[in-house]
Design a protein around this motif. Structure first.
Motif, mmCIF file in Angstrom:
data_model
loop_
_atom_site.group_PDB
_atom_site.id
_atom_site.type_symbol
_atom_site.label_atom_id
_atom_site.label_comp_id
_atom_site.label_asym_id
_atom_site.label_seq_id
_atom_site.Cartn_x
_atom_site.Cartn_y
_atom_site.Cartn_z
ATOM 1 N N MET A 109 59.234 -24.774 -26.964
ATOM 2 C CA MET A 109 59.306 -23.261 -27.351
ATOM 3 C C MET A 109 59.902 -22.531 -26.795
ATOM 4 S SD MET A 109 55.419 -23.253 -27.863
ATOM 5 C CE MET A 109 54.925 -22.004 -29.053
ATOM 6 N N VAL A 110 60.222 -21.514 -27.851
ATOM 7 C CA VAL A 110 61.410 -20.615 -27.533
ATOM 8 C C VAL A 110 60.390 -19.203 -28.094
ATOM 9 C CG1 VAL A 110 63.063 -18.622 -27.546
ATOM 10 C CG2 VAL A 110 63.164 -21.084 -27.170
ATOM 11 N N GLY A 111 59.440 -18.154 -27.814
ATOM 12 C CA GLY A 111 58.287 -17.847 -27.889
ATOM 13 C C GLY A 111 57.572 -18.176 -28.751
ATOM 14 N N PRO A 112 57.478 -18.126 -30.257
ATOM 15 C CA PRO A 112 56.616 -18.953 -30.708
ATOM 16 C C PRO A 112 57.410 -19.810 -31.881
ATOM 17 C CG PRO A 112 56.884 -17.026 -32.390
ATOM 18 C CD PRO A 112 57.793 -16.749 -30.760
ATOM 19 N N PHE A 113 58.439 -20.266 -31.784
ATOM 20 C CA PHE A 113 59.129 -21.311 -32.767
ATOM 21 C C PHE A 113 59.068 -22.307 -31.755
ATOM 22 C CE2 PHE A 113 61.452 -17.103 -33.788
ATOM 23 C CZ PHE A 113 61.656 -17.647 -34.914
ATOM 24 N N ILE A 114 58.234 -23.874 -32.311
ATOM 25 C CA ILE A 114 58.024 -24.689 -32.161
ATOM 26 C C ILE A 114 59.203 -26.115 -32.543
ATOM 27 C CG2 ILE A 114 56.375 -24.949 -33.762
ATOM 28 C CD1 ILE A 114 54.806 -26.340 -31.380
ATOM 29 N N PHE A 115 59.879 -25.787 -33.201
ATOM 30 C CA PHE A 115 60.266 -26.527 -34.056
ATOM 31 C C PHE A 115 61.861 -26.415 -34.815
ATOM 32 C CE2 PHE A 115 61.134 -29.376 -37.956
ATOM 33 C CZ PHE A 115 61.254 -30.411 -37.637
ATOM 34 N N PHE A 116 63.016 -26.769 -34.329
ATOM 35 C CA PHE A 116 64.312 -26.642 -34.588
ATOM 36 C C PHE A 116 64.927 -27.300 -35.470
ATOM 37 C CE2 PHE A 116 67.823 -23.977 -34.828
ATOM 38 C CZ PHE A 116 68.104 -23.048 -35.292
ATOM 39 N N ASP A 117 65.492 -27.741 -36.553
ATOM 40 C CA ASP A 117 65.984 -28.635 -37.040
ATOM 41 C C ASP A 117 67.907 -28.043 -37.610
ATOM 42 O OD1 ASP A 117 64.994 -30.338 -35.870
ATOM 43 O OD2 ASP A 117 64.645 -31.821 -38.596
ATOM 44 N N HIS A 118 68.708 -28.711 -37.535
ATOM 45 C CA HIS A 118 69.843 -28.173 -37.859
ATOM 46 C C HIS A 118 70.102 -29.555 -39.322
ATOM 47 C CE1 HIS A 118 74.171 -27.044 -37.583
ATOM 48 N NE2 HIS A 118 73.713 -27.306 -39.198
ATOM 49 N N MET A 119 70.000 -28.984 -40.494
ATOM 50 C CA MET A 119 70.338 -30.129 -41.586
ATOM 51 C C MET A 119 71.436 -30.025 -41.777
ATOM 52 S SD MET A 119 66.932 -29.180 -44.168
ATOM 53 C CE MET A 119 67.827 -26.802 -44.239
ATOM 54 N N GLY A 120 72.020 -31.541 -42.070
ATOM 55 C CA GLY A 120 73.476 -30.562 -42.267
ATOM 56 C C GLY A 120 74.538 -31.036 -41.171
ATOM 57 N N PRO A 121 75.953 -30.379 -41.779
ATOM 58 C CA PRO A 121 76.342 -30.001 -43.135
ATOM 59 C C PRO A 121 76.490 -32.025 -43.242
ATOM 60 C CG PRO A 121 78.539 -29.867 -41.656
ATOM 61 C CD PRO A 121 76.806 -29.980 -40.422
ATOM 62 N N LEU A 122 76.386 -31.828 -44.894
ATOM 63 C CA LEU A 122 75.865 -33.324 -45.339
ATOM 64 C C LEU A 122 76.161 -33.344 -46.836
ATOM 65 C CD1 LEU A 122 74.396 -36.339 -45.455
ATOM 66 C CD2 LEU A 122 72.455 -35.821 -46.074
ATOM 67 N N ASP A 123 76.585 -33.718 -47.634
ATOM 68 C CA ASP A 123 77.463 -34.034 -48.842
ATOM 69 C C ASP A 123 76.595 -34.814 -49.612
ATOM 70 O OD1 ASP A 123 79.633 -31.737 -48.936
ATOM 71 O OD2 ASP A 123 81.088 -33.767 -48.033
#
Length: 296
Positions: free
Chosen positions: A30-44
């Motif tokens: 985690m970073v602070g309360p952030f427990i999940f982080f996904d980068h979507m794309g870039p996608l056509d």
């Protein structure tokens, strides 16, 4: 100093949808309360894309999901009756609390094609709010304050930063900001939280003489207060106060392993209400304890 660099790991969510997973990470959950982080794309996504690319109804507990797009459109439906398309520089903020289900459909892409690019984040709720009533809110325009100065364009997504405060209700101290920088521009990073990170979505930056490129999250030490864009750059800065240890199974987050097991049993037994407007299918409970979460 940079405490840690986390490179995104490419993950398939099925149907041709691929994300870059950043959090959770084996050495930094985690970073602070952030427990999940996904980068979507870039996608056509081509017109007529198959429905298998959609994220079918699925459940959450113990967290708030934060959906933010740079481009594209996603349709959200949930078990509270919410139905809301999210578009670039808007925020869908869904607090699961004691339990909610939702789906995310690429209906615009199916009709005319689309270019999808954005971030999915989860914020763990403090222990006293883990079983709060579920809620959903959508934010755009003046609810997400912006500024433009010195080659830096910013938008506060959640919390307070740079003297501005976003509208979404948060349950613990945090900040989450989208920055667009021209080449050669320098941006400050808020320093008033114990844990902070910077994610490079596009471009390249320099901190303390070291260069970093896209797809990397930098966990920042307390002395790091600014960065330089080496080329046109899209970055997210985030952080907050820790909320304590959290356990994660599939889409469930809790301070209690027993609560995770209870939520899994409820989903498997059909005790969690599906969205009224999207109830004909759902994602089954995975059998493996290591099953990765889908897009939020």
């Amino acid at each position: 100093m940079i405490e840690m660099m986390i490179e995104q790991r490419r993950r398939s969510l099925g149907g041709g949808l691929e994300v870059g997973r950043v959090l959770p990470f084996a050495r930094r959950r985690m970073v602070g309360p952030f427990i999940f982080f996904d980068h979507m794309g870039p996608l056509d996504l081509a017109a007529g894309v198959d429905r298998s690319v959609d994220v079918r109804p699925h459940p959450h507990i113990g967290l708030s999901t934060v959906t933010y797009l740079f481009s594209g459109e996603v349709m959200h439906r949930d078990s509270l009756g919410s139905q809301q398309a999210i578009r670039p520089q808007e925020v869908n903020w869904m607090t699961a609390g004691r339990g909610i289900t939702h789906s995310e459909r690429f209906e615009k892409a199916r009709a005319m094609g689309d270019h999808l690019h954005g971030i999915q984040a989860w914020v763990a709720l403090p222990q006293g709010d883990e079983e709060t009533a579920p809620s959903f809110s959508h934010h755009e325009g003046e609810n997400l304050p912006q500024w433009d100065a010195g080659g830096v364009r910013g938008q506060v997504i959640a919390g307070a930063a740079y003297g501005l405060t976003a509208a979404a209700r948060i349950h613990s101290p945090l900040f989450y900001v989208h920055l667009e920088l021209d080449a050669g521009a320098r941006a400050e990073i808020p320093t008033n939280h114990r844990e902070r990170a910077l994610y490079i979505a596009q471009g390249a930056i320099e901190i303390e003489g070291e260069q970093y490129t896209a797809g990397r999250m930098l966990v920042l030490g307390p002395d790091v207060s600014c960065f330089l864009a080496l080329e046109p750059t899209t970055a997210m800065v985030l952080g907050g106060e820790p909320v304590g240890e959290r356990f994660l199974f599939w889409n469930f987050v809790s301070s209690s392993k027993e609560r995770l097991a209870e939520a899994a049993a409820d989903w498997q037994a059909g005790r969690m209400k599906l969205p009224d407007a999207d109830h004909d299918e759902f994602i089954p409970l995975p059998s493996a304890d290591t099953a990765p979460p889908p897009m939020s």
